[in-house]
Design an enzyme around this catalytic site. Structure first.
Site, PDB file in Angstrom:
ATOM      1  N   CYS A  58      24.457  44.622 -12.388  1.00 26.03           N
ATOM      2  CA  CYS A  58      23.461  44.196 -11.406  1.00 26.03           C
ATOM      3  C   CYS A  58      22.037  44.483 -11.885  1.00 26.03           C
ATOM      4  CB  CYS A  58      23.662  44.932 -10.093  1.00 26.03           C
ATOM      5  SG  CYS A  58      25.243  44.641  -9.307  1.00 26.03           S
ATOM      6  N   GLU A  60      19.599  45.896 -10.358  1.00 23.14           N
ATOM      7  CA  GLU A  60      19.090  47.227 -10.011  1.00 23.14           C
ATOM      8  C   GLU A  60      19.420  48.236 -11.107  1.00 23.14           C
ATOM      9  OE1 GLU A  60      20.778  45.103  -8.184  1.00 23.14           O
ATOM     10  OE2 GLU A  60      20.579  45.477  -6.053  1.00 23.14           O
ATOM     11  N   CYS A  91      24.707  46.696  -4.038  1.00 23.87           N
ATOM     12  CA  CYS A  91      26.132  47.019  -3.918  1.00 23.87           C
ATOM     13  C   CYS A  91      26.306  48.543  -3.928  1.00 23.87           C
ATOM     14  CB  CYS A  91      26.931  46.368  -5.049  1.00 23.87           C
ATOM     15  SG  CYS A  91      26.713  47.159  -6.661  1.00 23.87           S
ATOM     16  N   CYS A  94      25.443  50.356  -7.204  1.00 24.47           N
ATOM     17  CA  CYS A  94      23.995  50.489  -7.451  1.00 24.47           C
ATOM     18  C   CYS A  94      23.376  51.558  -6.560  1.00 24.47           C
ATOM     19  CB  CYS A  94      23.292  49.150  -7.253  1.00 24.47           C
ATOM     20  SG  CYS A  94      23.589  48.010  -8.613  1.00 24.47           S
TER      21      CYS A  94
END
Ligand code: THU
Length: 136
Positions: A58, A60, A91, A94
């Protein structure tokens, strides 16, 4: 106050630009992230997908890794930009990953449609430390 608004605007712009660098051929869902380090510098990330799906990462976490790899572990705030009716939120993986560096960081969720939601990581991921280590 004006400076804070300007700084936030710069972070949103950086995340919006990072989003366009996302490698997301499998989901076609582009995500950009930008964080401000304690040094005032903006570190960015985008999601990078993989044929295995599971190895996809991801935006992040890419931004956090960019910051740490540049020697900056003090993360002040995070902006995430998606193209979704309601701005997407990070998520679970993260949330855990970000909590390692600042469990209370302000998080701004933005959609390219202009919608913005304000949260703190403490609210999205409560008891970051006590949950695992049982300490206060
Ligand atoms: N994704 C992110 O990069 N950040 C989020 O906050 C939500 C989801 C990515 C993972 C995957 O590449 C794609 O978006 C679809 O879930």
């Amino acid at each position: 106050m004006v400076k804070k608004i300007e700084e936030e605007k710069h972070l949103i712009e950086a995340a919006t630009r990072a989003r366009l660098r996302a490698y997301a051929p499998y989901s076609s869902f582009l995500v950009g992230a930008a964080l401000r380090g304690g040094d005032g510098i903006i570190y960015t990330g985008c999601n990078v997908e993989n044929l295995s799906y599971g190895l996809s990462i991801c935006a992040e976490r890419v931004a956090v890794c960019a910051s740490v790899a540049h020697g900056m572990r003090d993360i002040q705030s995070m902006v995430i930009v998606t193209d979704s009716e309601r701005p997407a939120s990070p998520c679970g993986a993260c949330r855990q990953f970000m909590a390692e560096f600042n469990a209370q960081m302000p998080i701004l969720l933005c959609s390219v449609n202009g919608r913005i939601e304000r949260h703190s990581l403490g609210e999205l991921f409560p008891r970051a430390q006590t949950g695992i280590l049982g300490r206060e």
